[in-house]
Each structure stands twice: as C-alpha cells, then as structure tokens.
Write an enzyme that holds these catalytic residues in place. Structure first.
Site, PDB file in Angstrom:
ATOM      1  N   ARG A   4       0.829  -1.210   0.000  1.00 49.51           N
ATOM      2  CA  ARG A   4       0.000   0.000   0.000  1.00 49.51           C
ATOM      3  C   ARG A   4       0.863   1.259   0.000  1.00 49.51           C
ATOM      4  O   ARG A   4       0.571   2.213  -0.722  1.00 49.51           O
ATOM      5  CB  ARG A   4      -0.957  -0.016   1.200  1.00 49.51           C
ATOM      6  CG  ARG A   4      -2.128  -0.960   0.993  1.00 49.51           C
ATOM      7  CD  ARG A   4      -3.010  -1.112   2.217  1.00 49.51           C
ATOM      8  NE  ARG A   4      -4.174  -1.930   1.880  1.00 49.51           N
ATOM      9  CZ  ARG A   4      -5.129  -2.270   2.739  1.00 49.51           C
ATOM     10  NH1 ARG A   4      -5.062  -1.854   4.004  1.00 49.51           N
ATOM     11  NH2 ARG A   4      -6.150  -3.011   2.358  1.00 49.51           N
ATOM     12  N   TYR A  40      -6.316  -1.173  -6.793  1.00 51.56           N
ATOM     13  CA  TYR A  40      -5.644  -2.361  -6.254  1.00 51.56           C
ATOM     14  C   TYR A  40      -4.944  -2.065  -4.932  1.00 51.56           C
ATOM     15  O   TYR A  40      -4.724  -0.925  -4.565  1.00 51.56           O
ATOM     16  CB  TYR A  40      -4.737  -3.041  -7.266  1.00 51.56           C
ATOM     17  CG  TYR A  40      -3.554  -2.315  -7.871  1.00 51.56           C
ATOM     18  CD1 TYR A  40      -2.923  -1.233  -7.282  1.00 51.56           C
ATOM     19  CD2 TYR A  40      -3.044  -2.784  -9.087  1.00 51.56           C
ATOM     20  CE1 TYR A  40      -1.821  -0.635  -7.859  1.00 51.56           C
ATOM     21  CE2 TYR A  40      -1.942  -2.190  -9.682  1.00 51.56           C
ATOM     22  CZ  TYR A  40      -1.329  -1.123  -9.052  1.00 51.56           C
ATOM     23  OH  TYR A  40      -0.233  -0.543  -9.630  1.00 51.56           O
ATOM     24  N   GLU A  41      -4.655  -3.152  -4.207  1.00 45.54           N
ATOM     25  CA  GLU A  41      -4.137  -3.096  -2.837  1.00 45.54           C
ATOM     26  C   GLU A  41      -5.085  -2.362  -1.887  1.00 45.54           C
ATOM     27  O   GLU A  41      -4.665  -1.724  -0.921  1.00 45.54           O
ATOM     28  CB  GLU A  41      -2.742  -2.448  -2.792  1.00 45.54           C
ATOM     29  CG  GLU A  41      -1.691  -3.184  -3.586  1.00 45.54           C
ATOM     30  CD  GLU A  41      -1.579  -4.658  -3.229  1.00 45.54           C
ATOM     31  OE1 GLU A  41      -1.906  -5.026  -2.101  1.00 45.54           O
ATOM     32  OE2 GLU A  41      -1.166  -5.440  -4.102  1.00 45.54           O
ATOM     33  N   GLY A  42      -6.375  -2.452  -2.180  1.00 43.76           N
ATOM     34  CA  GLY A  42      -7.387  -1.807  -1.353  1.00 43.76           C
ATOM     35  C   GLY A  42      -7.822  -0.492  -1.949  1.00 43.76           C
ATOM     36  O   GLY A  42      -7.025   0.430  -2.100  1.00 43.76           O
ATOM     37  N   GLN A  52      -9.117   2.178   2.133  1.00 46.29           N
ATOM     38  CA  GLN A  52      -8.124   2.967   2.870  1.00 46.29           C
ATOM     39  C   GLN A  52      -8.821   3.941   3.823  1.00 46.29           C
ATOM     40  O   GLN A  52      -8.383   4.137   4.966  1.00 46.29           O
ATOM     41  CB  GLN A  52      -7.236   3.764   1.899  1.00 46.29           C
ATOM     42  CG  GLN A  52      -6.574   2.949   0.806  1.00 46.29           C
ATOM     43  CD  GLN A  52      -5.766   1.789   1.326  1.00 46.29           C
ATOM     44  OE1 GLN A  52      -5.024   1.925   2.293  1.00 46.29           O
ATOM     45  NE2 GLN A  52      -5.922   0.633   0.690  1.00 46.29           N
TER      46      GLN A  52
END
Length: 596
Positions: free
Chosen positions: A297, A437-439, A444
């Site tokens: 992230r 992507y990655e949340g 977040q």
C-alpha cells in the site's frame, strides 16, 4: 519523451523534511550518509532513465501475452529485470545477511518512485516481490528464509500475493481455496486466484506465490485463513529447483492500463494438488498477509507520486513546445502555451500536488525507519503510530491525486492529449488502477476512520496536529508575504481537520453510517492538510536558505512559490471538506435503494 528523475526535489525532501541525518544516526543505518544516499539515488536515476524508461511505451503498445499456459513479457523486460537484480536494486531496503543493501526505507522510497515513474508496468514485479520478502522476514521459519530470501532479494526469483478469488474480492472472509495437510509438513492447495500481478512470466527462474487458503477444520470467516508458500517450481532442501508445481496460469487479463504487467488467473491443484508449506501458524494468514499489504500500500502510494511526476514532466515539455495564440499581454505572433494563465495554473496544480505527496510520503518513510530502529521504546511506539496513520493517506490520497494530475496532463495537451501517440493518455490510463488495487480508496478511508482514528479516540491524529501547530507557530513570525499567506491557510485547514477528527472519534459508535459516509472526504482532507503542512515546512526551510545565501536560490524561490500555490488552491478547500464530512451525510444516505 525521456524521464528525468527530480533528484533535487527528492534530496531536499530526504534531507530537509524527512531529516536523513536523524535516520543516519539510528542503529543499523550508519552507512546511510548524505553522500552515500546521493550516490545511490544518482545511480538509480541513471538506471531508470536509461534502461527502464525506454520500455514504457513499448510495453503499452506490445504488452505481455499468454499462450498455452505461458506468459511472454514485452521485449526487453527480461533483460532489464536481469540487470535490475544484478545491480542490487531489489535489495535496497532488505537485510545484508540475505544479500540486500540494508539501507533505510527513506532511501528505498525515492528508488521506488523513480522505477515507477520510468515504467509502472515493469515496477509492479519488484513491488510484489518486496511484499513477499517482508512477509517471510516477519513470519517465515529459518528454513524458509534460507530457501527463499536470498533468491528473492537478488531478483533471481520473484514473489506474488494471492488473495482475490472470483467470489472474494475485498471480502476475504469468502476465500474458498483449500489447503489439505499431507502428514509430512506439506499441504495440497486447490482453488482459483485472480488479479495476480506477475503471477506468470518469463523474467525469473521461479515465482514464489504466497497464497491465502483454508485448512479443513478452520473456523469460518477471516479467522480461518492461513498463508502458504506455493512456488512455481518446488524447491529442494539444498535450494535447487525441483519439479513443476501444480499451479498454472489459465489466462491473463486485458486491461485499461499497465498493459505490460501480466495480471494472471492462477489455477491451483487441477492435477492432483499444488504443494505448499505453511507460513507461521495456521489461521493467522490474514495477519501475515497484511504485512505484505501494508508494504504494498505504501509502495502504491509512491506509484501515485511517480505517475504524477511523469505526467507533469510530459505536460511541461509540451507546454513549452506548443505554439498557440498570442500572449494576452500582447505579442506579434503565437507563443508557447505555457505563457497562457490557465495552462500555467494547470501546470502549477500538477507540480504542487506531486511535491506535497512526495514530501508527505518521504516523511512517512522516515517514521518507519525510526519505528523499527530507534533505541527508545516510547519513540518507536510514537513513530509506528504516525506511520500507521499515514499509510492509508499515502496510498489513498496520493493515488487519487495521480488520477487528477494525469487527467490535467491530458488537458494541457488539448486534443493531442487524447491521441495515444503523444503519450499523455498512457499516464492517465495507467494511473486509474492505483486507486483500486491493494485496497480501494474507500477501503483505505475505512481503515483511517475505524482503526486509525476512532479506535484511539483520535489521539494519534491529534498528536500529528500538534506537530502541525509547531509549524504554524514558526510561520506566525512572518506577518506578510508568501509565508504569512501559507500560515493563514494552514491554520484554517488544520483547525477544520481537528474538528473532523473529533467528529469521527465522537460519533463512530453512535452514528456509524454517517461517519463512514464522509470517510473518503476525510482521507482526502487529511492528505491535503498534512501535505500542506509539509509544503509549509519546505517553504520555511527555503526562506531560511535564501536569507543565509545558501544553495540554489532559484530552487528555493520556486519551493516557496509552489507551497503558496498549494496553500491557496488546495489547503483552502479543507474548510469545504469539513462541511461535507460533518454536515453532508444526510444527502449521501437519504434516498432509498429503489430510487437509484
């Protein structure tokens, strides 16, 4: 166009804002002297601009392709990745005992930025490998570290993160991939994983998949998830490669951007079961995977800064070259469009946001280094809290910013920006995945609200705001000019943010949906105010340098001007964000579902 690393701004942020001298003084980081760091960054800039950047457009036009289960990457990628590994760039921040350089995260961060500016698709492979290294460093056994880490750090092997399944996107409680114990310490893994970045490729001799799966008697939900190493080729006890494991790529996705990065659908266990080994303890897999995810992230936040920087450079070049219309103040003929006020506004917008996000990220990286290496326990705890609060902001705000900046870059080009051959469109397309992507940004923001603000009653956020106040006190000594204007906007912005922190901390339990309705605006507001804080700090330092007659006067003058622009055009929006967050939930939630 070529890519030129903004080394002067990077070194300013490292030395003056993130305080490299303090990081250099930490135990274990004695080698990170200013001279060494500058040399490392100069060498990395050379590699990225000369070796990696020329492949960016090539990869967009001739992406990786899948055939008969194999993925062939863009021509030139394999050779560039070999050079990347041999030069030691994968190991910048990893331990010396496993072949890394052991440098601070603060030094690795600009290297990550430069690689992603040069070629976002290429940089995704090292990004995921970094995450795998971090997870194994934290939760792997000594045997696993011995078997895998040196080859991952050298770039001989690469790593992946396998969370998502067709029915389980962000909700990992729905993971169905199975892991059946075989009685010999191994597990048979079966299931499907999707969206696996560099899940199959030809750039390394082995791919180390870290896979979330459930054992037969695991509890339901996220508490029943374990983490497994499932290599493409099995690894023998002596570290040599064994037979092909039962994990195969059945497809790669066709995407809007990052086309050269193969996004794989992986099938585990179609021919008897893929062999995997457990990482750490059973049912703690999500905890371990979060180590990878947090590293990733932060790195994705740096991707946002990187793409914004590249889009800005492209727009500036075009604005200086493109002749169009007479100057408003009068001219005999057409002038370069950079002379037109609105083009100048757009370029300043791109520049100011990129510099603010870079500064905030570098300061966050320095906090990570202190959290892991400072000799004082209380300081380590405070720095860790600062870092954890900042990660969703660095990821969420910086990536949202990059989409705006890349879009503005297209606008600077006018109609030519919509034409692929000019290159501006690729940055816009590539940037669009970064908020997902990655949340996603919402994930977040949920993290920022729930874990990072409501859980401690806003204590960490208020501690950060206390640091902002100290910058405001220093600014208050200047009663006129740019610094006074920056002071006024920072005071208004930080006060508005404090009101929002109090609102979030005080209302999450009693009116949770109202609070979460404003979660993304809260994240963006925090990014703007804290980015503005770092720009204000930069302006103060630049002012001192100018007064002392030190360094490059034009650079410091530009730093003050850019900070003033950020204050006037972005910090000024904090008050509006406050109204939307505290008073705006009714409009978000009022309509019943059937009216949409």
């Amino acid at each position: 166009m070529s890519y030129t690393a903004p080394l002067k701004d990077m070194l300013f942020a490292i030395n003056e804002l993130a305080d490299l001298s303090a990081v250099n003084a930490l135990p274990g980081h004695e080698d990170a002297t200013p001279e060494t760091v500058e040399a490392v960054l100069e060498e990395n800039a050379k590699f990225c601009s000369e070796v990696v950047a020329p492949l960016n457009v090539v990869g967009d036009k001739e992406p990786s392709f899948w055939q008969d289960g194999k993925v062939t990457t863009t021509k030139g990628f394999k050779e560039a990745f070999k050079s990347f590994g041999e030069a030691g760039w994968q190991g910048v921040q990893h331990p010396v005992e496993f072949g890394g350089q052991g440098l601070p995260k603060l030094v690795a961060t600009p290297c990550i930025e430069m690689l992603n500016s040069a070629n976002l698709s290429f940089a995704l492979c090292p990004l995921l490998t970094d995450g795998a290294i971090e997870a194994l460093m934290t939760a792997g056994t000594d045997e696993q570290k011995k078997l895998y880490l040196e080859n991952l750090i050298s770039g001989k092997w690469t790593g992946t993160m396998n969370l998502t399944e067709p029915q389980a996107g962000s909700d990992l409680a729905l993971v169905r991939t199975r892991a059946v114990p075989q009685g010999d310490g191994t597990f048979k893994i079966s299931g499907t994983k999707i969206f696996i970045t560099y899940g199959e490729h030809d750039m390394a001799e082995n791919i180390v998949h870290l896979v979330l799966a459930r054992t037969p008697n695991a509890p339901e939900g996220v508490k029943g998830i374990s983490l497994f190493i499932v290599p493409k080729f099995l690894v023998n006890a002596d570290g040599s490669l064994g037979e092909r494991n039962d994990v195969h790529c059945v497809f790669i996705e066709h995407k809007l951007g990052i086309k050269a990065s193969p996004t794989a659908v992986l099938q585990f266990g179609d021919h008897g079961g893929a062999i995997g080994t457990l990482v750490g303890e059973e049912n703690r897999g999500l905890e371990y995977m979060f180590i990878m995810m947090n590293a990733a992230r932060f790195a994705v936040g740096m991707q946002g800064v990187a793409v914004a920087e590249r889009a800005y450079q492209k727009a500036v070049q075009y604005a200086k070259d493109r002749l169009q219309s007479r100057d408003l103040a009068g001219s005999a003929g057409a002038v370069a469009i950079i002379n037109h006020p609105d083009v100048r506004r757009m370029l300043m917008s791109m520049r100011a946001q990129t510099e603010a996000a870079r500064a905030l990220a570098y300061v966050t990286a320095a906090a990570f280094d202190a959290a892991h290496h400072h000799p004082d326990k209380v300081t380590r705890r405070a720095k860790q809290a600062f870092y954890e609060y900042m990660v969703p902001i660095v990821k969420g705000w910086s990536t949202e910013m990059s989409v705006d900046v890349a879009s503005t870059g297209v606008q600077v080009h006018g109609g030519m920006g919509f034409i692929e051959e000019t290159g501006a469109a690729q940055f816009y397309r590539d940037a669009r995945i970064l908020t997902i992507y990655e949340g996603t940004t919402a994930i977040q923001a949920n993290d920022l609200v729930g874990r990072k603000t409501a859980r401690d009653g806003g204590a960490t956020a208020k501690g950060i705001l206390a640091q902002v106040r100290r910058t405001e006190e220093e600014l208050a000594r200047h009663t006129s000019g740019d610094l006074a204007a920056i002071h006024n906007q920072l005071v208004a912005g930080s006060s508005a943010l404090e009101e929002v922190v109090n609102y979030v901390a005080g209302n999450t339990k009693s009116d949770i949906k109202a609070v979460f309705a404003g979660s993304v605006p809260y994240l963006k507001m925090a990014g703007i105010v804290l980015g503005g804080w770092q720009m204000a700090h930069a302006a103060l330092i630049a002012d001192r340098k100018l007064a002392a007659g030190e360094g490059d006067a034009k650079f410091y003058e530009a730093k003050i001007t850019t900070a003033r622009f950020f204050a006037d055009h972005f910090l000024a929006s904090a008050v509006s964000y406050r109204r939307a967050i505290i008073d705006g939930s009714a409009g978000v939630l009022a309509l019943p579902e059937d009216q949409f």
